[in-house]
Design an enzyme around this catalytic site. Structure first.
Site, PDB file in Angstrom:
ATOM      1  N   ALA A 147       0.769  -1.253   0.000  1.00 11.19           N
ATOM      2  CA  ALA A 147       0.000   0.000   0.000  1.00 11.19           C
ATOM      3  C   ALA A 147       0.795   1.295   0.000  1.00 11.19           C
ATOM      4  CB  ALA A 147      -0.968   0.009   1.173  1.00 11.19           C
ATOM      5  N   ALA A 148       2.050   1.285   0.464  1.00 10.56           N
ATOM      6  CA  ALA A 148       2.767   2.571   0.576  1.00 10.56           C
ATOM      7  C   ALA A 148       3.115   3.125  -0.798  1.00 10.56           C
ATOM      8  CB  ALA A 148       4.044   2.380   1.394  1.00 10.56           C
ATOM      9  N   PRO A 149       3.044   4.428  -0.994  1.00  8.14           N
ATOM     10  CA  PRO A 149       2.746   5.468   0.005  1.00  8.14           C
ATOM     11  C   PRO A 149       1.255   5.729   0.252  1.00  8.14           C
ATOM     12  CG  PRO A 149       3.391   6.468  -2.079  1.00  8.14           C
ATOM     13  CD  PRO A 149       3.507   4.989  -2.276  1.00  8.14           C
ATOM     14  N   GLY A 150       0.364   5.078  -0.480  1.00  6.70           N
ATOM     15  CA  GLY A 150      -1.049   5.208  -0.101  1.00  6.70           C
ATOM     16  C   GLY A 150      -1.988   5.647  -1.221  1.00  6.70           C
ATOM     17  N   LYS A 178      -3.401   3.981  -3.791  1.00  5.80           N
ATOM     18  CA  LYS A 178      -4.561   3.100  -4.001  1.00  5.80           C
ATOM     19  C   LYS A 178      -5.432   3.067  -2.743  1.00  5.80           C
ATOM     20  CE  LYS A 178      -2.631   1.622  -7.894  1.00  5.80           C
ATOM     21  NZ  LYS A 178      -1.334   2.332  -7.722  1.00  5.80           N
ATOM     22  N   ASP A 209       4.276  -9.017   6.490  1.00  4.03           N
ATOM     23  CA  ASP A 209       4.618  -9.773   5.293  1.00  4.03           C
ATOM     24  C   ASP A 209       3.316 -10.400   4.766  1.00  4.03           C
ATOM     25  OD1 ASP A 209       7.254 -11.139   4.041  1.00  4.03           O
ATOM     26  OD2 ASP A 209       5.544 -12.522   3.997  1.00  4.03           O
ATOM     27  N   ASP A 228      -1.073  -4.324  -5.533  1.00  2.00           N
ATOM     28  CA  ASP A 228      -0.398  -3.400  -6.447  1.00  2.00           C
ATOM     29  C   ASP A 228       1.078  -3.746  -6.277  1.00  2.00           C
ATOM     30  OD1 ASP A 228       0.087  -1.271  -8.126  1.00  2.00           O
ATOM     31  OD2 ASP A 228       0.008   0.236  -6.545  1.00  2.00           O
ATOM     32  N   CYS A 256       3.086  -1.528 -12.438  1.00  4.53           N
ATOM     33  CA  CYS A 256       3.422  -0.434 -13.350  1.00  4.53           C
ATOM     34  C   CYS A 256       4.542  -0.917 -14.258  1.00  4.53           C
ATOM     35  CB  CYS A 256       3.775   0.836 -12.585  1.00  4.53           C
ATOM     36  SG  CYS A 256       5.006   0.606 -11.329  1.00  4.53           S
TER      37      CYS A 256
HETATM   38  N1  SAM Z   1      -0.069   0.826  -3.871  1.00  2.93           N
HETATM   39  C1  SAM Z   1       0.896   1.878  -3.683  1.00  2.93           C
HETATM   40  C2  SAM Z   1       0.266   3.195  -4.064  1.00  2.93           C
HETATM   41  O1  SAM Z   1      -0.657   3.209  -4.859  1.00  2.93           O
HETATM   42  O2  SAM Z   1       0.698   4.242  -3.522  1.00  2.93           O
HETATM   43  C3  SAM Z   1       2.182   1.607  -4.447  1.00  2.93           C
HETATM   44  C4  SAM Z   1       2.759   0.269  -4.127  1.00  2.93           C
HETATM   45  S1  SAM Z   1       4.299  -0.081  -4.854  1.00  2.93           S
HETATM   46  C5  SAM Z   1       3.894  -0.391  -6.497  1.00  2.93           C
HETATM   47  C6  SAM Z   1       4.627  -1.671  -4.207  1.00  2.93           C
HETATM   48  C7  SAM Z   1       4.812  -1.739  -2.715  1.00  2.93           C
HETATM   49  O3  SAM Z   1       5.097  -3.097  -2.352  1.00  2.93           O
HETATM   50  C8  SAM Z   1       5.974  -0.923  -2.189  1.00  2.93           C
HETATM   51  O4  SAM Z   1       5.522  -0.052  -1.184  1.00  2.93           O
HETATM   52  C9  SAM Z   1       6.930  -1.938  -1.606  1.00  2.93           C
HETATM   53  O5  SAM Z   1       7.580  -1.492  -0.444  1.00  2.93           O
HETATM   54  C10 SAM Z   1       6.035  -3.127  -1.301  1.00  2.93           C
HETATM   55  N2  SAM Z   1       6.762  -4.414  -1.298  1.00  2.93           N
HETATM   56  C11 SAM Z   1       8.054  -4.654  -1.613  1.00  2.93           C
HETATM   57  N3  SAM Z   1       8.335  -5.961  -1.451  1.00  2.93           N
HETATM   58  C12 SAM Z   1       7.220  -6.564  -1.021  1.00  2.93           C
HETATM   59  C13 SAM Z   1       6.889  -7.897  -0.663  1.00  2.93           C
HETATM   60  N4  SAM Z   1       7.794  -8.875  -0.735  1.00  2.93           N
HETATM   61  N5  SAM Z   1       5.648  -8.151  -0.235  1.00  2.93           N
HETATM   62  C14 SAM Z   1       4.731  -7.164  -0.166  1.00  2.93           C
HETATM   63  N6  SAM Z   1       4.981  -5.886  -0.502  1.00  2.93           N
HETATM   64  C15 SAM Z   1       6.206  -5.584  -0.919  1.00  2.93           C
END
Ligand code: SAM
Length: 454
Positions: free
Chosen positions: A108-111, A113, A158, A175, A228
């Site tokens: 979800a980060a940075p938020g 979606k 996780d 995402d 993306c």
């Molecule tokens: N959904 C966010 C938004 O719309 O602002 C963007 C998300 S970004 C594409 C993918 C996110 O997955 C990142 O914040 C990243 O830290 C996290 N991530 C990295 N490795 C991961 C893992 N093994 N399991 C789950 N999330 C992970």
């Protein structure tokens, strides 16, 4: 911009791809867009062009310095890439009834979606916004707080930790972390870091994430998967992998031709997905697809618990909120409010995941007064009868810098600092001076010039 040749070669057989137009689009700057918060109305963007697939999305002709806009700090909008706002269309089409849902935004980060999803859910639905990387989870928490919804909670786990919540979620949004080719125009690092081997690694990680979280989706529930990346290994091939390993049905949404969104179909199972190319849309590269889960999960045992609602404290602080459908529970610091439908969820989630933020922080009783939490100022649930002091842009920015904002002449007491009708934080007037209660870590650190006050 020198685009990676192996990427261009692989995209050649994809519907909608046009090497020349695609390469040319990468010579232009990335598009700037924002998404308005429907709970915090502003007419500041009245003349801006709407993003075709998202009624709250607006294109901006140029990229302003958002840090110097108090409306940004008030949570009136979120700066979000336009293509990814298509999630709004997907949710509205596939999930017309959005009350009483459990929704997980797993990465979800940075938020972006999560704030979009929050705006679409009913009050009694619960959105769990999760980010596994702790440092990114704090940015997420800040953005969620700014958005102001009591029913968005933040976790930092996780994906496999959610696997224990069998069949709990009606909707899961993944995402996924990806190779990032869709962001080349926005982020040059994505271009430097791109490689075929990284695409492969990302695809493996995407499968691991989906397999880990899969048990948490209920039978009939919807998984929305997005990246993306333009690479088929991370997009259509992930859909085919889902079709091979799980019982799922592909879901489709209606499109308007003039949007320029490309409908794609996976090779093996013919699962549908939606692609965004920068030469076709005003936005960056994006892929999204949705499937319905057909297999069931054993029922999750819900814990027995005694309600922690503190009716005495509730009486003391109920003046802060406008409705009465919430419970007052001890929180991390002082007390918090949660929707009265969500107490069982709190107990259940506590057993399996790390809850960083639940409900709305209310603050603490101190002697004969209530020390209100910062979050209330940003909450859409706050009472409309709280004492307010209206400030202009200069005062708002000075307040947000924790400098003397020149607010005086107030009777003693707590006041909500309000800019253009939206809360920014609290001050306490003491007679001879005013104390600024903006938390230190929320303050604007950048230099602000006279031009920014205007
Ligand atoms: N959904 C966010 C938004 O719309 O602002 C963007 C998300 S970004 C594409 C993918 C996110 O997955 C990142 O914040 C990243 O830290 C996290 N991530 C990295 N490795 C991961 C893992 N093994 N399991 C789950 N999330 C992970």
């Amino acid at each position: 911009m020198q685009l990676p040749e192996p990427l261009l070669e692989k995209l050649d057989d994809i519907r909608g791809f046009d090497k020349e137009a695609f390469t040319k689009a990468h010579e232009a700057a990335a598009v700037t867009s924002i998404r308005l918060n429907p709970a915090k109305s502003t007419n500041a963007f009245g003349n801006s062009e709407q993003v075709p697939w998202c009624s709250e999305g607006r294109y901006l002709p140029e990229r302003p310095v958002f840090t110097t806009d108090p409306l940004y700090h008030a949570g009136a909008y979120y700066v979000q890439e336009a293509s990814s706002m298509f999630l709004s269309h997907v949710i509205q089409q596939l999930i017309p009834e959005r009350s009483n849902l459990h929704v997980l935004d797993l990465c979800a980060a940075p938020g972006g979606k999560s704030t979009l999803i929050a705006s679409l859910l009913g009050k009694d639905s619960l959105l769990i916004s999760n980010e596994v990387i702790r440092s990114r989870a704090s940015i997420l928490e800040e953005n969620i707080t700014r958005w102001g919804y009591m029913n968005t909670w933040v976790t930092s786990n996780d994906p496999k930790d959610f696997g224990k919540l069998k069949g709990y979620f009606d909707v899961i949004v993944v995402d996924a972390p990806c190779s990032g080719s869709g962001l080349f125009r926005k982020d040059e690092r994505a271009l430097d870091e791109w490689s075929e081997s990284n695409v492969q690694l990302c695809a493996q990680r995407q499968q691991r994430i989906l397999a880990d979280v899969w048990p948490a989706l209920k039978e009939g529930g919807i998984l929305i998967y997005a990246t993306c990346s333009y690479s088929q290994q991370e997009d259509e091939e992930i859909l085919d992998w889902l079709g091979d390993d799980f019982k799922v049905t592909s879901l489709s949404v209606e499109l308007k031709e003039e949007w320029g969104v490309i409908k794609t179909v996976s090779k093996k199972h013919e699962f549908k997905g939606y692609r965004f190319f920068p030469h076709k849309v005003q936005g960056e590269g994006f892929f999204i697809a949705a499937v319905r889960k057909n297999s069931d999960e054993p029922e999750l045992k819900t814990p027995r618990f005694k309600s922690g609602h503190d009716s005495k404290v509730y009486e003391q602080c109920k003046y802060l909120l406008q409705s009465d459908d919430w419970l007052c529970l001890p929180g991390k610091e002082g007390y918090m409010a949660i929707n009265n439908k969500h107490e069982q969820d709190l107990h259940l989630l506590q057993q399996h995941v790390y809850l960083r933020k639940t409900g709305l922080q209310l603050g603490t009783p101190v002697k004969n007064e209530w020390l209100p939490a910062h979050e209330i100022a940003l909450s859409m649930d706050k009472s409309q009868t709280l004492p307010v002091v209206d400030v202009n842009k200069e005062q708002a920015l000075k307040f947000l810098k924790k400098e003397d904002a020149g607010i005086d002449g107030l009777e003693k007491g707590w006041y909500l600092v309000s800019y253009a009708g939206l809360g920014l934080g609290w001050i306490k007037a003491l007679g001879n001076r005013v104390n600024n209660y903006l938390p230190k870590n929320w303050r604007i650190r950048m230099e602000i010039t006279d031009a920014d006050w205007a």
